[in-house]
Structures are given as C-alpha cells and as structure tokens.
Design a protein around this motif. Structure first.
Motif, PDB file in Angstrom:
ATOM      1  N   ASN A  28     -39.552  10.959  21.470  1.00 22.88           N
ATOM      2  CA  ASN A  28     -38.744   9.736  21.389  1.00 22.88           C
ATOM      3  C   ASN A  28     -37.269  10.030  21.653  1.00 22.88           C
ATOM      4  N   LEU A  29     -36.977  11.219  22.164  1.00 16.88           N
ATOM      5  CA  LEU A  29     -35.588  11.610  22.414  1.00 16.88           C
ATOM      6  C   LEU A  29     -35.396  12.033  23.865  1.00 16.88           C
ATOM      7  N   VAL A  30     -34.215  11.747  24.367  1.00 14.40           N
ATOM      8  CA  VAL A  30     -33.827  12.191  25.703  1.00 14.40           C
ATOM      9  C   VAL A  30     -32.355  12.571  25.627  1.00 14.40           C
ATOM     10  N   LEU A  31     -31.967  13.618  26.361  1.00 14.21           N
ATOM     11  CA  LEU A  31     -30.560  14.012  26.411  1.00 14.21           C
ATOM     12  C   LEU A  31     -29.872  13.274  27.541  1.00 14.21           C
ATOM     13  N   LEU A  32     -28.758  12.634  27.215  1.00 15.46           N
ATOM     14  CA  LEU A  32     -27.962  11.899  28.202  1.00 15.46           C
ATOM     15  C   LEU A  32     -26.509  12.336  28.093  1.00 15.46           C
ATOM     16  N   CYS A  33     -25.801  12.312  29.202  1.00 12.09           N
ATOM     17  CA  CYS A  33     -24.366  12.558  29.131  1.00 12.09           C
ATOM     18  C   CYS A  33     -23.732  11.396  28.357  1.00 12.09           C
ATOM     19  N   ARG A  34     -22.546  11.595  27.834  1.00 12.57           N
ATOM     20  CA  ARG A  34     -21.899  10.580  27.002  1.00 12.57           C
ATOM     21  C   ARG A  34     -21.755   9.249  27.739  1.00 12.57           C
ATOM     22  N   THR A  35     -21.401   9.277  29.010  1.00 13.65           N
ATOM     23  CA  THR A  35     -21.233   8.045  29.779  1.00 13.65           C
ATOM     24  C   THR A  35     -22.526   7.247  29.835  1.00 13.65           C
ATOM     25  N   HIS A  36     -23.633   7.910  30.183  1.00 13.61           N
ATOM     26  CA  HIS A  36     -24.902   7.196  30.304  1.00 13.61           C
ATOM     27  C   HIS A  36     -25.474   6.816  28.938  1.00 13.61           C
ATOM     28  N   HIS A  37     -25.205   7.614  27.928  1.00 19.43           N
ATOM     29  CA  HIS A  37     -25.646   7.247  26.578  1.00 19.43           C
ATOM     30  C   HIS A  37     -24.940   5.961  26.135  1.00 19.43           C
ATOM     31  N   THR A  38     -23.652   5.868  26.383  1.00 23.69           N
ATOM     32  CA  THR A  38     -22.895   4.661  26.047  1.00 23.69           C
ATOM     33  C   THR A  38     -23.441   3.456  26.800  1.00 23.69           C
ATOM     34  N   LEU A  39     -23.759   3.632  28.082  1.00 25.12           N
ATOM     35  CA  LEU A  39     -24.311   2.531  28.878  1.00 25.12           C
ATOM     36  C   LEU A  39     -25.646   2.031  28.330  1.00 25.12           C
ATOM     37  N   MET A  40     -26.457   2.935  27.789  1.00 24.49           N
ATOM     38  CA  MET A  40     -27.762   2.536  27.252  1.00 24.49           C
ATOM     39  C   MET A  40     -27.620   1.612  26.046  1.00 24.49           C
ATOM     40  N   HIS A  41     -26.483   1.679  25.346  1.00 25.94           N
ATOM     41  CA  HIS A  41     -26.282   0.866  24.150  1.00 25.94           C
ATOM     42  C   HIS A  41     -25.479  -0.408  24.412  1.00 25.94           C
ATOM     43  N   ARG A  42     -25.077  -0.627  25.631  1.00 27.79           N
ATOM     44  CA  ARG A  42     -24.363  -1.857  25.976  1.00 27.79           C
ATOM     45  C   ARG A  42     -25.344  -2.979  26.256  1.00 27.79           C
ATOM     46  N   LYS A  43     -24.846  -4.206  26.110  1.00 21.11           N
ATOM     47  CA  LYS A  43     -25.657  -5.367  26.474  1.00 21.11           C
ATOM     48  C   LYS A  43     -25.867  -5.351  27.979  1.00 21.11           C
ATOM     49  N   PRO A  44     -27.008  -5.876  28.436  1.00 21.73           N
ATOM     50  CA  PRO A  44     -27.261  -5.884  29.881  1.00 21.73           C
ATOM     51  C   PRO A  44     -26.156  -6.612  30.644  1.00 21.73           C
ATOM     52  N   GLY A  45     -25.720  -5.997  31.705  1.00 15.73           N
ATOM     53  CA  GLY A  45     -24.690  -6.614  32.539  1.00 15.73           C
ATOM     54  C   GLY A  45     -25.306  -7.392  33.686  1.00 15.73           C
ATOM     55  N   PHE A  46     -24.548  -7.554  34.742  1.00 21.32           N
ATOM     56  CA  PHE A  46     -24.971  -8.322  35.910  1.00 21.32           C
ATOM     57  C   PHE A  46     -26.260  -7.775  36.523  1.00 21.32           C
ATOM     58  N   THR A  47     -26.376  -6.448  36.585  1.00 21.92           N
ATOM     59  CA  THR A  47     -27.541  -5.844  37.231  1.00 21.92           C
ATOM     60  C   THR A  47     -28.730  -5.721  36.286  1.00 21.92           C
ATOM     61  N   GLY A  48     -28.519  -5.888  34.985  1.00 18.76           N
ATOM     62  CA  GLY A  48     -29.588  -5.721  34.001  1.00 18.76           C
ATOM     63  C   GLY A  48     -29.402  -4.439  33.230  1.00 18.76           C
ATOM     64  N   LYS A  49     -30.454  -3.973  32.577  1.00 17.48           N
ATOM     65  CA  LYS A  49     -30.371  -2.786  31.741  1.00 17.48           C
ATOM     66  C   LYS A  49     -31.467  -1.792  32.101  1.00 17.48           C
ATOM     67  N   TRP A  50     -31.107  -0.516  32.136  1.00 21.68           N
ATOM     68  CA  TRP A  50     -32.075   0.542  32.373  1.00 21.68           C
ATOM     69  C   TRP A  50     -32.996   0.673  31.169  1.00 21.68           C
ATOM     70  N   GLU A  51     -34.235   1.088  31.404  1.00 17.46           N
ATOM     71  CA  GLU A  51     -35.180   1.405  30.344  1.00 17.46           C
ATOM     72  C   GLU A  51     -35.578   2.869  30.488  1.00 17.46           C
ATOM     73  N   ILE A  52     -35.964   3.463  29.384  1.00 23.34           N
ATOM     74  CA  ILE A  52     -36.465   4.837  29.396  1.00 23.34           C
ATOM     75  C   ILE A  52     -37.823   4.823  28.714  1.00 23.34           C
ATOM     76  N   ARG A  53     -38.782   5.473  29.348  1.00 24.33           N
ATOM     77  CA  ARG A  53     -40.112   5.615  28.754  1.00 24.33           C
ATOM     78  C   ARG A  53     -40.524   7.078  28.858  1.00 24.33           C
ATOM     79  N   MET A  54     -41.202   7.548  27.830  1.00 26.24           N
ATOM     80  CA  MET A  54     -41.694   8.917  27.853  1.00 26.24           C
ATOM     81  C   MET A  54     -43.050   8.912  28.532  1.00 26.24           C
ATOM     82  N   GLY A  55     -43.197   9.755  29.537  1.00 18.34           N
ATOM     83  CA  GLY A  55     -44.449   9.825  30.282  1.00 18.34           C
ATOM     84  C   GLY A  55     -45.491  10.679  29.582  1.00 18.34           C
ATOM     85  N   THR A  56     -46.707  10.604  30.074  1.00 21.40           N
ATOM     86  CA  THR A  56     -47.776  11.440  29.526  1.00 21.40           C
ATOM     87  C   THR A  56     -47.488  12.918  29.764  1.00 21.40           C
TER      88      THR A  56
END
Length: 76
Positions: free
Chosen positions: A23-51
């Motif tokens: 349930n964890l992924v390492l992200l740079c600070r910039t992308h980690h901050t983006l994951m916690h923002r409300k969806p903007g014009f383009t929408g929001k990225w999702e992360i899923r853990m694969g098999t």
C-alpha cells in the motif's frame, strides 16, 4: 535516491489504508504533493498496486483519454 522521496499510501491511511509495502509507493516531494491536491483541469492520477507488487500509475482522462496504466521503470 530513496532519501529524496516520500512514502505515499495508495489507500490513504486516514481512510483505513494500512502501512504495508503493498500500500506504499515512493514519490518525489513534488509528485507526492500533487497526489494530495484536488483534481485540477486534467483530473487526478491514480496509483494501483499490481499483482507484480509494483505500482501502476493511471493518468487522468485530461492527459490520456484511454487512461492506460503505466508502470514505473525506475529501480532503486
């Protein structure tokens, strides 16, 4: 470099997401901050853990209308 990253809960811990490797992924600070923002014009990225126990990133429809999953090729 792992020291330059933040651990991000794929399912947020405040919503019951466990602090376990699948349930964890390492992200740079910039992308980690983006994951916690409300969806903007383009929408929001999702992360899923694969098999394969690797994170898969799903872009918002504003970036990729087909929302094709992408796996990181970066190895630490």
């Amino acid at each position: 470099v792992p020291a330059w990253t933040d651990a991000h809960h794929i399912k947020h811990w405040a919503k019951g997401g466990p602090t376990v490797m699948d349930n964890l992924v390492l992200l740079c600070r910039t992308h980690h901050t983006l994951m916690h923002r409300k969806p903007g014009f383009t929408g929001k990225w999702e992360i899923r853990m694969g098999t394969d126990h690797l994170p898969w990133f799903i872009p918002p429809p504003g970036i990729d209308p087909d929302q094709k999953s992408r796996r990181s090729t970066t190895r630490l």
